[in-house]
Design a protein around this motif. Structure first.
Motif, PDB file in Angstrom:
ATOM      1  N   LYS A  94      -1.830  24.347  55.456  1.00  0.00           N
ATOM      2  CA  LYS A  94      -1.451  25.378  56.637  1.00  0.00           C
ATOM      3  C   LYS A  94      -0.334  24.796  57.266  1.00  0.00           C
ATOM      4  O   LYS A  94       0.275  25.819  57.936  1.00  0.00           O
ATOM      5  N   GLN A  95       0.435  23.746  57.097  1.00  0.00           N
ATOM      6  CA  GLN A  95       1.389  22.965  57.484  1.00  0.00           C
ATOM      7  C   GLN A  95       2.703  23.690  56.818  1.00  0.00           C
ATOM      8  O   GLN A  95       3.853  23.791  57.155  1.00  0.00           O
ATOM      9  N   VAL A  96       2.510  24.107  55.597  1.00  0.00           N
ATOM     10  CA  VAL A  96       3.433  24.492  54.339  1.00  0.00           C
ATOM     11  C   VAL A  96       4.079  25.956  54.664  1.00  0.00           C
ATOM     12  O   VAL A  96       3.206  26.845  54.788  1.00  0.00           O
ATOM     13  N   THR A  97       5.227  26.006  55.129  1.00  0.00           N
ATOM     14  CA  THR A  97       5.735  27.423  55.682  1.00  0.00           C
ATOM     15  C   THR A  97       6.440  28.218  54.350  1.00  0.00           C
ATOM     16  O   THR A  97       6.474  29.467  54.570  1.00  0.00           O
ATOM     17  N   LYS A  98       6.939  27.550  53.450  1.00  0.00           N
ATOM     18  CA  LYS A  98       7.605  28.288  52.299  1.00  0.00           C
ATOM     19  C   LYS A  98       7.742  27.184  50.956  1.00  0.00           C
ATOM     20  O   LYS A  98       7.791  26.077  51.266  1.00  0.00           O
ATOM     21  N   CYS A  99       8.018  27.732  50.087  1.00  0.00           N
ATOM     22  CA  CYS A  99       8.265  27.070  48.925  1.00  0.00           C
ATOM     23  C   CYS A  99       9.652  27.500  48.122  1.00  0.00           C
ATOM     24  O   CYS A  99       9.776  28.621  48.107  1.00  0.00           O
ATOM     25  N   VAL A 100      10.467  26.554  48.114  1.00  0.00           N
ATOM     26  CA  VAL A 100      11.808  26.949  47.451  1.00  0.00           C
ATOM     27  C   VAL A 100      11.750  26.175  46.146  1.00  0.00           C
ATOM     28  O   VAL A 100      11.583  25.227  45.945  1.00  0.00           O
ATOM     29  N   GLU A 101      12.329  27.091  45.090  1.00  0.00           N
ATOM     30  CA  GLU A 101      12.571  26.486  43.893  1.00  0.00           C
ATOM     31  C   GLU A 101      13.859  26.474  43.336  1.00  0.00           C
ATOM     32  O   GLU A 101      14.787  27.475  43.770  1.00  0.00           O
ATOM     33  N   ALA A 102      14.305  25.384  42.823  1.00  0.00           N
ATOM     34  CA  ALA A 102      15.567  25.279  42.219  1.00  0.00           C
ATOM     35  C   ALA A 102      15.566  24.827  40.806  1.00  0.00           C
ATOM     36  O   ALA A 102      14.448  24.946  40.336  1.00  0.00           O
ATOM     37  N   LYS A 103      16.697  24.598  40.045  1.00  0.00           N
ATOM     38  CA  LYS A 103      16.625  24.371  38.758  1.00  0.00           C
ATOM     39  C   LYS A 103      15.718  23.194  38.458  1.00  0.00           C
ATOM     40  O   LYS A 103      15.036  23.168  37.441  1.00  0.00           O
ATOM     41  N   SER A 104      15.750  22.121  39.274  1.00  0.00           N
ATOM     42  CA  SER A 104      15.412  20.989  38.918  1.00  0.00           C
ATOM     43  C   SER A 104      14.157  20.333  39.672  1.00  0.00           C
ATOM     44  O   SER A 104      13.826  19.237  39.664  1.00  0.00           O
ATOM     45  N   ASP A 118      10.755  22.621  46.555  1.00  0.00           N
ATOM     46  CA  ASP A 118      10.686  22.040  47.945  1.00  0.00           C
ATOM     47  C   ASP A 118       9.468  22.864  48.658  1.00  0.00           C
ATOM     48  O   ASP A 118       9.563  23.949  48.784  1.00  0.00           O
ATOM     49  N   LEU A 119       8.547  22.154  49.132  1.00  0.00           N
ATOM     50  CA  LEU A 119       7.603  22.423  50.098  1.00  0.00           C
ATOM     51  C   LEU A 119       7.945  22.327  51.541  1.00  0.00           C
ATOM     52  O   LEU A 119       8.100  21.179  52.173  1.00  0.00           O
ATOM     53  N   SER A 120       8.386  23.296  52.400  1.00  0.00           N
ATOM     54  CA  SER A 120       8.957  23.060  53.619  1.00  0.00           C
ATOM     55  C   SER A 120       7.690  23.052  54.498  1.00  0.00           C
ATOM     56  O   SER A 120       6.762  23.576  54.511  1.00  0.00           O
ATOM     57  N   VAL A 121       7.842  22.100  55.376  1.00  0.00           N
ATOM     58  CA  VAL A 121       6.838  21.511  56.050  1.00  0.00           C
ATOM     59  C   VAL A 121       7.391  21.284  57.673  1.00  0.00           C
ATOM     60  O   VAL A 121       8.447  20.242  57.706  1.00  0.00           O
ATOM     61  N   ASP A 122       7.047  22.118  58.563  1.00  0.00           N
ATOM     62  CA  ASP A 122       7.754  22.030  59.941  1.00  0.00           C
ATOM     63  C   ASP A 122       9.395  21.861  59.779  1.00  0.00           C
ATOM     64  O   ASP A 122      10.034  23.038  59.255  1.00  0.00           O
ATOM     65  N   ASN A 123       9.832  20.952  60.226  1.00  0.00           N
ATOM     66  CA  ASN A 123      11.403  20.570  60.025  1.00  0.00           C
ATOM     67  C   ASN A 123      11.792  19.617  58.967  1.00  0.00           C
ATOM     68  O   ASN A 123      12.877  19.322  58.841  1.00  0.00           O
ATOM     69  N   ASP A 124      10.741  19.414  57.848  1.00  0.00           N
ATOM     70  CA  ASP A 124      11.227  18.512  57.006  1.00  0.00           C
ATOM     71  C   ASP A 124      10.584  19.289  55.678  1.00  0.00           C
ATOM     72  O   ASP A 124      10.320  20.334  55.681  1.00  0.00           O
ATOM     73  N   PHE A 125      10.358  18.534  54.424  1.00  0.00           N
ATOM     74  CA  PHE A 125      10.111  19.127  53.320  1.00  0.00           C
ATOM     75  C   PHE A 125       9.634  18.023  52.303  1.00  0.00           C
ATOM     76  O   PHE A 125       9.854  16.739  52.490  1.00  0.00           O
ATOM     77  N   VAL A 126       8.678  18.588  51.382  1.00  0.00           N
ATOM     78  CA  VAL A 126       8.046  17.538  50.429  1.00  0.00           C
ATOM     79  C   VAL A 126       8.906  18.146  49.202  1.00  0.00           C
ATOM     80  O   VAL A 126       8.826  19.285  48.707  1.00  0.00           O
ATOM     81  N   ARG A 127       9.356  17.268  48.455  1.00  0.00           N
ATOM     82  CA  ARG A 127      10.217  17.445  47.101  1.00  0.00           C
ATOM     83  C   ARG A 127       9.574  17.075  45.761  1.00  0.00           C
ATOM     84  O   ARG A 127       9.031  15.737  45.773  1.00  0.00           O
ATOM     85  N   LEU A 128       9.310  17.871  44.843  1.00  0.00           N
ATOM     86  CA  LEU A 128       8.718  17.827  43.573  1.00  0.00           C
ATOM     87  C   LEU A 128       9.717  17.919  42.568  1.00  0.00           C
ATOM     88  O   LEU A 128      10.286  19.055  42.507  1.00  0.00           O
ATOM     89  N   ASP A 129      10.051  17.108  41.644  1.00  0.00           N
ATOM     90  CA  ASP A 129      10.934  16.784  40.646  1.00  0.00           C
ATOM     91  C   ASP A 129      10.260  17.613  39.656  1.00  0.00           C
ATOM     92  O   ASP A 129       9.101  16.924  39.030  1.00  0.00           O
ATOM     93  N   LYS A 130      10.936  18.687  38.990  1.00  0.00           N
ATOM     94  CA  LYS A 130      10.232  19.354  37.958  1.00  0.00           C
ATOM     95  C   LYS A 130      10.250  18.626  36.507  1.00  0.00           C
ATOM     96  O   LYS A 130       9.221  18.944  35.901  1.00  0.00           O
ATOM     97  N   ASN A 131      10.808  17.421  36.214  1.00  0.00           N
ATOM     98  CA  ASN A 131      10.792  16.719  35.135  1.00  0.00           C
ATOM     99  C   ASN A 131       9.818  15.549  35.350  1.00  0.00           C
ATOM    100  O   ASN A 131       9.763  14.826  34.433  1.00  0.00           O
TER     101      ASN A 131
END
Length: 175
Positions: A117-127, A130-143
């Motif tokens: 419920k804290q995740v506001t959006k998911c941003v996808e890049a090539k690599s 990003d799961l946006s949480v409040d004023n921060d984010f959780v980053r997952l490396d695709k590889n």
């Protein structure tokens, strides 16, 4: 359940946080200032005026090259060095476990837990994702998925959490 594990070092941090300099919107105004400064320096050198005017032109050239090309890269390096001092090490292992919640681990120790419920959006890049949480984010490396992969993670996210909007990364960071 998905697991993503990578080593955070200065090279990875700069790649993720320093934009491609010529794709940033502020790049072109600085290039205009560079051209004006270069033209002014050459003009005032040939006109045999006071050295102050010629120096002003060269100063505009130096400032515009620094701001347009080197500033964001150097800022990312400074931010990483501050994080390095806080963590007390040059690099650290990051592990993100995605399931009912999102659990973050640093060097094998629990660091944080994020609820969906804290995740506001998911941003996808090539690599990365990003799961946006409040004023921060959780980053997952695709590889760096150790359980699952990037495509199955995206399909799972779209199926399990359709309420979270998806976006593409800004062009200057999508590398």
């Amino acid at each position: 359940m998905f697991e993503n594990q990578y080593v955070m070092d200065i090279k990875r941090y700069r790649r993720w946080t320093a934009p491609t300099f010529y794709k940033v919107k502020s790049f072109w105004p600085w290039m205009v200032i560079l051209a004006i400064g270069l033209y002014g320096a050459i003009f005032f050198r040939n006109e045999d005026t006071k050295l102050n005017w010629e120096s002003l032109g060269y100063m505009l050239v130096l400032v515009s090259v620094y701001r347009a090309i080197f500033f964001r890269y150097m800022l990312a390096g400074k931010q990483f060095k501050m994080m390095r001092v806080q963590n007390g090490m040059k690099q650290w292992d990051c592990k993100v476990v995605v399931g009912n919640t999102i659990r973050l681990f640093t060097n094998g120790e629990p660091n944080n837990e994020v609820f969906w419920k804290q995740v506001t959006k998911c941003v996808e890049a090539k690599s990365y994702f990003d799961l946006s949480v409040d004023n921060d984010f959780v980053r997952l490396d695709k590889n760096c998925f150790t359980k699952g992969d990037a495509e199955s993670f995206k399909a799972w996210m779209l199926a399990e959490h359709p309420e979270i909007p998806w976006e593409k990364e800004k062009p200057e960071f999508d590398k």
